[in-house]
Motif scaffolding. Structure first.
Motif, mmCIF file in Angstrom:
data_model
loop_
_atom_site.group_PDB
_atom_site.id
_atom_site.type_symbol
_atom_site.label_atom_id
_atom_site.label_comp_id
_atom_site.label_asym_id
_atom_site.label_seq_id
_atom_site.Cartn_x
_atom_site.Cartn_y
_atom_site.Cartn_z
ATOM 1 N N TRP A 75 6.006 -4.550 5.812
ATOM 2 C CA TRP A 75 4.970 -5.544 6.072
ATOM 3 C C TRP A 75 5.039 -6.087 7.500
ATOM 4 C CZ3 TRP A 75 0.869 -7.714 3.370
ATOM 5 C CH2 TRP A 75 0.686 -7.248 2.060
ATOM 6 N N MET A 76 5.809 -5.463 8.357
ATOM 7 C CA MET A 76 5.973 -5.963 9.718
ATOM 8 C C MET A 76 4.763 -5.618 10.580
ATOM 9 S SD MET A 76 8.001 -7.655 11.683
ATOM 10 C CE MET A 76 9.429 -7.689 10.577
ATOM 11 N N ALA A 77 4.378 -6.541 11.472
ATOM 12 C CA ALA A 77 3.296 -6.295 12.413
ATOM 13 C C ALA A 77 3.619 -5.064 13.253
ATOM 14 C CB ALA A 77 3.096 -7.517 13.316
ATOM 15 N N GLU A 78 2.620 -4.229 13.479
ATOM 16 C CA GLU A 78 2.832 -3.002 14.235
ATOM 17 C C GLU A 78 3.209 -3.304 15.684
ATOM 18 O OE1 GLU A 78 3.359 1.026 14.632
ATOM 19 O OE2 GLU A 78 3.017 -0.161 12.803
ATOM 20 N N ILE B 173 4.428 2.328 2.079
ATOM 21 C CA ILE B 173 5.642 2.860 1.458
ATOM 22 C C ILE B 173 5.929 4.285 1.911
ATOM 23 C CG2 ILE B 173 6.728 3.470 -0.736
ATOM 24 C CD1 ILE B 173 5.282 1.105 -2.016
ATOM 25 N N LYS B 174 4.953 5.162 1.803
ATOM 26 C CA LYS B 174 5.184 6.569 2.138
ATOM 27 C C LYS B 174 5.358 6.810 3.638
ATOM 28 C CE LYS B 174 3.029 8.790 -1.866
ATOM 29 N NZ LYS B 174 1.991 9.764 -2.317
ATOM 30 N N ARG B 175 4.969 5.860 4.441
ATOM 31 C CA ARG B 175 5.115 6.028 5.889
ATOM 32 C C ARG B 175 6.581 6.131 6.289
ATOM 33 N NH1 ARG B 175 3.370 1.622 10.603
ATOM 34 N NH2 ARG B 175 4.272 2.802 12.341
ATOM 35 N N PHE B 176 7.459 5.442 5.552
ATOM 36 C CA PHE B 176 8.874 5.381 5.901
ATOM 37 C C PHE B 176 9.691 6.127 4.845
ATOM 38 C CE2 PHE B 176 6.743 1.451 7.259
ATOM 39 C CZ PHE B 176 6.914 1.553 8.638
ATOM 40 N N PRO B 177 10.307 7.243 5.187
ATOM 41 C CA PRO B 177 11.049 8.042 4.187
ATOM 42 C C PRO B 177 12.090 7.236 3.417
ATOM 43 C CG PRO B 177 10.776 9.293 6.214
ATOM 44 C CD PRO B 177 10.274 7.907 6.508
ATOM 45 N N ALA B 178 12.791 6.338 4.086
ATOM 46 C CA ALA B 178 13.814 5.561 3.387
ATOM 47 C C ALA B 178 13.188 4.644 2.336
ATOM 48 C CB ALA B 178 14.623 4.745 4.395
ATOM 49 N N TYR B 179 12.070 4.013 2.687
ATOM 50 C CA TYR B 179 11.358 3.148 1.735
ATOM 51 C C TYR B 179 10.801 3.988 0.587
ATOM 52 C CZ TYR B 179 8.315 -0.867 0.432
ATOM 53 O OH TYR B 179 7.690 -1.916 -0.200
ATOM 54 N N ASN C 31 0.841 -1.185 0.000
ATOM 55 C CA ASN C 31 0.000 0.000 0.000
ATOM 56 C C ASN C 31 0.883 1.243 0.000
ATOM 57 O OD1 ASN C 31 -1.573 2.277 1.313
ATOM 58 N ND2 ASN C 31 -3.181 0.742 1.109
ATOM 59 N N LYS C 32 0.742 2.047 -1.053
ATOM 60 C CA LYS C 32 1.666 3.178 -1.238
ATOM 61 C C LYS C 32 1.514 4.216 -0.138
ATOM 62 C CE LYS C 32 3.494 6.171 -4.850
ATOM 63 N NZ LYS C 32 3.399 6.569 -6.293
ATOM 64 N N GLU C 33 0.266 4.531 0.229
ATOM 65 C CA GLU C 33 0.032 5.589 1.206
ATOM 66 C C GLU C 33 0.344 5.131 2.632
ATOM 67 O OE1 GLU C 33 -0.690 8.694 0.385
ATOM 68 O OE2 GLU C 33 -0.568 8.053 -1.718
#
Length: 570
Positions: free
Chosen positions: A164-167, A122-128, A117-119
């Motif tokens: 994809w890691m569990a929160e 992916i976008k949650r982590f600046p490095a990713y 999920n991009k929003e």
């Protein structure tokens, strides 16, 4: 002790993935089993562990459990200098040498690492996000691909798995936190440390859910082994009970369907008991697909309860009313029995369940839970309400929520475990404590939790063609089992391969309303399963199995992996 003035609420989470493995080669063609283990099944257990006063029903598809076992076996073999793991993504994560930059294998791994999920991921982590931006550029500029490095792919592989890691793990695990803080230049040692976390989490699932069940906090239930639509195996004509004008496949019915339905129940129970060490008392028949014949089969199997969508009970109540045989108190929010079947059926409140699946992801968690509980409180005051059922899958909704639904689920359990008027319970606990019998209806009108029909799995040209190909294969299997000199192991392998082909997921995805890339993935896998089936019995696969049967092209809500219970909600 719970007050008698509280209204029982059942949260039923269904965990299901089809078989993504090519059993001819051992390769997992898609990684969704281990990724959902890593992200969703772990989190769902952790939230319940954190809220010991909460209760829920957790339903597992046996074919998912077997894939979890296979992943763990492959990881252990690799750790002991065995063969490369059969999942290309997992194998690449710990590969000493990665594909050459710009090569097809290199670009294929890049594509796989962007399937998130991009929003929300992916976008949650600046490095990713930076890695994804670079990947997008290089995918469109072949002339620049030579400047990519193997380190770029190593970092992308790590961030894909971190995304994809569990929160609940992200907030507590030192290895995961250290890798996130490092952000780039991951070494092979880093990547292997991440695999150790993945293996530990996957191996914890069986014991964690088993422990929750043993202490009475959850009830574990199962679906039929390969997740087939039981009513359609038993009788294609059941689709016409809710849609009289539906077009059915050329074959008049599935050959030997009753025997196959029984096989899926028996195999499912074996897998369930091996994984959890207990027998299931309930069965979420795949996709909530029920018919009167299915209820009779579940009763014969000793199943105590089952469930479906509220459109099924509405259709059944209308049918009963037409013959003046309805119950005194009509309500979705009570259990029912139908005809002579002894199994008790519960029905999903589609409005409540779909709010979680489709509406609340963009709400503040406290507002979302407040709204959901407000609706539950109103339902509890309605005449005839005896139990409120919220049923949805336990894996696909959370990637649309902030932080994998952490705040929503934490707030949901926190509010409900201390609510003065609502009481979380399980279906078996409810039945054991019930002071009144289920309402009685003469017959159930066949249908599923989606629209109360089977139109998601049969009736369209692509879906019907898929059924006809399966019927042809089943007839060939029957002839081979009767006439070919197959060993007992070969026969068992053929029947299990057939069981994979009978799963509901292939038919779910066929149709123009689904996204083209996902339709392509699933129809290719379905055809691969069928080709492997013919090979199992020593027969040449027909030429039409090598021709695509569905293209897709739609853009349904949430990518099509979830659907609302009522058609008007689309």
């Amino acid at each position: 002790m719970a007050s008698e003035n509280t209204t029982p609420v059942v949260l039923c989470w269904h965990m299901h993935q089809p078989d993504y493995q090519n059993h001819k080669t051992g390769e997992f063609l898609f990684p969704w089993v281990y990724l959902h283990c890593l992200k969703d099944y772990v989190d769902m257990a952790a939230h319940l562990e954190h809220h010991p006063g909460a209760k829920a029903v957790v339903n597992f598809a046996p074919v998912l459990l077997e894939q979890i076992e296979d992943y763990l076996l492959q990881i252990e073999r690799w750790r002991h200098d065995g063969p490369t793991m059969g999942d290309p993504l997992l194998a690449a994560l710990v590969a000493p040498t990665l594909p050459t930059p710009g090569s097809p294998a290199f670009l294929a791994l890049i594509d796989k690492c962007l399937r998130a999920n991009k929003e929300r991921i992916i976008k949650r982590f600046p490095a990713y996000a930076r890695l994804a931006d670079v990947a997008d550029l290089y995918r469109t500029r072949p002339d620049l691909q030579r400047y990519l490095s193997a380190q770029f792919l190593a970092d992308l592989l790590v961030w894909y798995h971190l995304g994809w890691m569990a929160e609940t793990v992200r907030r507590t695990n030192a290895v995961v936190q250290g890798l996130q803080e490092k952000s780039h230049n991951y070494t092979l040692e880093d990547r292997r440390a991440l695999l150790d976390v993945i293996a530990e989490l996957m191996s914890s699932l069986g014991p964690r859910y088993r422990h929750l069940a043993q202490k009475g906090q959850i009830e574990l239930s199962m679906s039929p082994w390969g997740h087939p639509i039981l009513p359609l195996l038993l009788d294609f004509g059941s689709a016409r009970e809710s849609l009289p004008d539906i077009t059915l496949p050329e074959h008049s019915g599935y050959p030997g369907g009753r025997e196959r339905a029984i096989w899926h129940m028996n195999e499912g129970r074996k897998t369930f008991e091996r994984f959890f060490g207990m027998a299931p008392r309930g069965c979420w028949a795949s996709e909530g697909g029920l018919s009167q014949a299915t209820l009779a089969l579940l009763s014969d199997q000793g199943i105590l309860w089952t469930a479906s969508g509220d459109s099924v009970i509405h259709n059944s109540l209308r049918y009963a009313a037409s013959g003046h045989a309805g119950p005194e108190q009509e309500s979705v929010h009570q259990p029912y029995r139908f005809g002579e079947a002894s199994v008790t059926a519960f029905f999903r409140d589609d409005g409540l369940s779909d709010r979680i699946g489709f509406s609340y992801a963009d709400w503040h968690a406290k507002d979302a839970v407040g709204d959901l509980v407000h609706h539950m409180e109103a339902i509890a005051r309605e005449p005839g309400t005896r139990v409120i059922s919220v049923i949805l899958d336990g894996e696909n909704a959370w990637e649309y929520y902030p932080e994998n639904g952490f705040h929503f689920l934490d707030e949901l359990y926190e509010v409900l475990e201390r609510h003065p008027k609502l009481r979380l319970t399980t279906y078996t606990s409810y039945l054991e404590g019930a002071k009144t019998s289920p309402a009685q209806l003469p017959e159930l009108v066949a249908g599923s939790w989606i629209y109360g029909t089977f139109s998601t799995w049969i009736g369209g040209p692509d879906k019907n063609r898929a059924w006809d190909l399966l019927c042809d294969a089943k007839q060939q299997v029957d002839r081979a089992l009767d006439n070919e000199p197959l060993s007992a192991d070969q026969k068992e392998a053929a029947l299990r391969q057939l069981g994979l082909c009978e799963g509901s997921d292939w038919f779910w995805w066929f149709g123009d309303y689904n996204p083209a890339p996902i339709v392509q993935d699933f129809e290719q896998l379905y055809r691969r399963h069928l080709v492997n089936l013919y090979e199992r019995i020593g027969c040449e696969a027909p030429a039409n199995l090598f021709q695509p049967m569905s293209q897709g092209g739609g853009a349904p809500a949430k990518g099509g992996a979830m659907r609302p219970g009522h058609e008007a909600e689309l």
